[in-house]
Write a protein that holds these residues in place. Structure first.
Motif, short mmCIF file in Angstrom:
data_model
loop_
_atom_site.label_atom_id
_atom_site.label_comp_id
_atom_site.label_asym_id
_atom_site.label_seq_id
_atom_site.Cartn_x
_atom_site.Cartn_y
_atom_site.Cartn_z
N ARG A 174 7.51 -2.43 -4.37
CA ARG A 174 6.29 -3.20 -4.61
C ARG A 174 6.20 -4.74 -3.92
NH1 ARG A 174 3.26 0.00 -7.49
NH2 ARG A 174 1.59 -1.59 -7.53
N ASN A 231 5.01 -3.91 2.53
CA ASN A 231 5.87 -3.25 1.61
C ASN A 231 6.74 -2.24 2.31
OD1 ASN A 231 3.80 -1.58 1.50
ND2 ASN A 231 4.28 -0.94 -0.69
N SER A 286 0.78 -1.26 0.04
CA SER A 286 -0.03 -0.02 -0.03
C SER A 286 1.20 1.21 -0.14
CB SER A 286 -0.79 -0.07 1.32
OG SER A 286 -1.43 1.30 1.65
N PHE A 287 0.32 2.22 -0.61
CA PHE A 287 1.04 3.51 -0.75
C PHE A 287 0.30 4.72 0.19
CE2 PHE A 287 2.90 1.07 -3.79
CZ PHE A 287 4.48 1.38 -3.44
N ARG A 288 1.22 5.52 0.81
CA ARG A 288 0.22 6.67 1.33
C ARG A 288 -0.54 7.49 0.13
NH1 ARG A 288 3.57 10.62 5.28
NH2 ARG A 288 1.63 11.99 5.86
N ARG A 289 -1.76 7.75 0.53
CA ARG A 289 -2.34 8.62 -0.35
C ARG A 289 -3.09 9.64 0.48
NH1 ARG A 289 -0.03 6.91 -4.02
NH2 ARG A 289 -0.49 4.91 -5.16
N ARG A 324 3.00 11.68 -3.77
CA ARG A 324 3.93 10.58 -3.59
C ARG A 324 4.29 10.09 -2.08
NH1 ARG A 324 8.41 11.97 -8.19
NH2 ARG A 324 7.84 14.07 -7.24
N GLY A 379 4.87 7.72 0.86
CA GLY A 379 5.77 6.35 0.94
C GLY A 379 4.88 5.24 1.07
N PRO A 380 5.73 3.95 1.02
CA PRO A 380 4.99 2.74 1.20
C PRO A 380 4.31 2.46 2.70
CG PRO A 380 7.40 2.61 1.37
CD PRO A 380 7.27 3.76 0.87
N ASP A 381 3.33 2.21 2.77
CA ASP A 381 2.72 2.00 4.36
C ASP A 381 1.89 0.83 4.30
OD1 ASP A 381 0.30 2.46 2.85
OD2 ASP A 381 -0.42 4.16 4.11
N ALA A 398 9.52 3.17 -3.51
CA ALA A 398 8.37 2.76 -3.74
C ALA A 398 8.52 1.10 -4.11
CB ALA A 398 7.71 3.52 -5.01
N ALA A 418 11.39 -0.19 1.84
CA ALA A 418 11.68 1.00 1.05
C ALA A 418 13.51 0.78 1.45
CB ALA A 418 11.05 2.05 2.00
#
Ligand SMILES: Nc1nc2c(ncn2[C@@H]2O[C@H](COP(=O)(O)OP(=O)(O)OP(=O)(O)O)[C@@H](O)[C@H]2O)c(=O)[nH]1
Ligand SMILES: [Mg+2]
Length: 352
Positions: free
Chosen positions: A142, A130, A21-24, A30, A32-34, A140, A134
């Motif tokens: 995957r 994920n 998952s990525f922080r939105r 952009r 980071g991965p979370d 990023a 990092a």
């Protein structure tokens, strides 16, 4: 010694999957991965429980599975861990397992103390989300990990039983016939003395999960304490029982007098060990269906009354009177167990 056995299948929970998952968020371009990590699977334990006495219930419920771990989620949320599963087993249970590679049977554990808890199947570790992957060059990632599988094992359980109730009486009194009526034990039965040459134990199951163990021992005769007949060598099997049931043949077939039979056996027990007659005892008139002279039954009943001992009439052949006898035997068995637990608790307090 009678061995009660069961085979069970235990499966620990699998670990949960790591999340990608990525922080939105608004105003955070952009992010980071979370992705959070998966939770670990629940493990399976065996616990020595003083309220269990046999392994019979495992024959109907041999499958046990602990909860799996939850999957990881976004916003670095960790999956929940699976709940551990505890399986109660009687104190004295030995745990064996076959090695899948060599086929050899190995001893996993011996649960000898109340409350003892052993791990028999470890839950799988949860996979990493994920967010863990990092690096300065890969902001990023995957990549995630799947959860690891929980252990999956077949276990053999063995319990060495001590009898709660001892059946005593002359040869041919119907001891083996009764134990085969009330339990799964199948000793040889025949119309001649000394059919049974070694003790047999059987587990009696009553309603509400109540169980007790009965011992059928070879017949006794006058002089048994001095080695006559098969002698007293088997009496040690009833020496530690909580209750004695005197089986007396009241049909005319025995050719003896029921009251004499009872007195003789009680005298032999006393000569062997005076403590035997201090146990709770019940008098059981057997072969009720074959009675031709009711005076034989009432004479025995009177003798029981004089001795202030409970009296029952049964026919192992038809089953008449058997349920009442079993319920009556349960009472002193339960009292004896409670006394043992109280003693154990007092001893534990004293040593604490
Ligand atoms: N009619 C009748 N016969 C019975 C009953 N119970 C036992 N018998 C018979 O009595 C005989 C002896 O029975 P067992 O159960 O072998 O007696 P036991 O006390 O175990 O004898 P030992 O092993 O020699 O000490 C057999 O022929 C049985 O079929 C009963 O309730 N009714
Ligand atoms: Mg017998």
């Amino acid at each position: 010694m009678f061995v009660d056995e069961a085979e069970i299948h235990v499966k620990a929970g699998d670990g949960g999957r790591g999340c990608m998952s990525f922080r939105r968020e608004k105003f955070v371009p952009r992010g980071g991965p979370d992705g959070g990590d998966g939770g670990s699977g629940g493990s399976v334990y065996l616990v020595a429980d003083p309220h269990r006495n046999t392994l019979v219930h495992f024959q109907f419920n041999p499958e046990f599975a602990a909860q799996r771990g939850g999957h990881g989620q976004g916003s670095n949320r960790h999956g929940r861990n699976g709940k551990p599963l505890e399986i109660p087993v009687p104190v004295g249970t030995e745990v064996l397992s076959r090695d899948p590679d060599t086929g050899e049977t190995i001893r996993v554990a011996d649960l000898t103390e109340v409350g003892q808890r052993i791990l028999v199947a470890k839950g799988g570790r949860g996979g990493l989300g994920n967010a863990h992957f990092a690096t300065s060059t890969n902001r990023a990632p995957r990549k995630t990990q799947p959860g690891e599988p929980g252990d999956d094992r077949r276990l053999q359980l063995k319990l060495k039983l001590l009898a709660d109730v001892g059946l005593v009486g002359f040869p041919n009194a119907g001891k083996s016939t009764l134990i085969s009526r009330i339990s799964a034990a199948r000793p040889k039965i025949a119309n001649y003395p000394f059919t049974t040459l070694t003790p047999h134990l059987g587990v009696v199951s009553l309603s509400d999960d109540r169980t007790f163990v009965v011992a059928d021992v070879p017949g006794l005769i006058e002089g048994a304490h001095a080695g006559h007949g098969l002698g007293h060598q088997f009496l040690r099997h009833v020496e530690r029982t909580k209750v004695l049931a005197h089986l007396v043949d009241v049909s005319s077939e025995s050719g003896r007098d029921p009251v004499d039979d009872l007195d003789t056996i009680r005298r032999e027990l006393e000569l062997y060990n005076p403590a035997m007659l201090e146990k709770p005892q019940v008098i059981v008139a057997t072969k009720l269906d074959a009675v031709d002279d009711p005076a034989r039954v009432s004479a025995l009943q009177k003798r029981a009354k004089r001795l202030k001992l409970p009296f029952f009439k049964v026919s192992a052949a038809s089953g008449e009177g058997v349920p009442q006898l079993l319920e009556a035997l349960w009472v002193p068995v339960a009292e004896g167990r409670k006394a043992e637990r109280d003693l154990a608790a007092a001893a534990a307090d004293a040593s604490a």
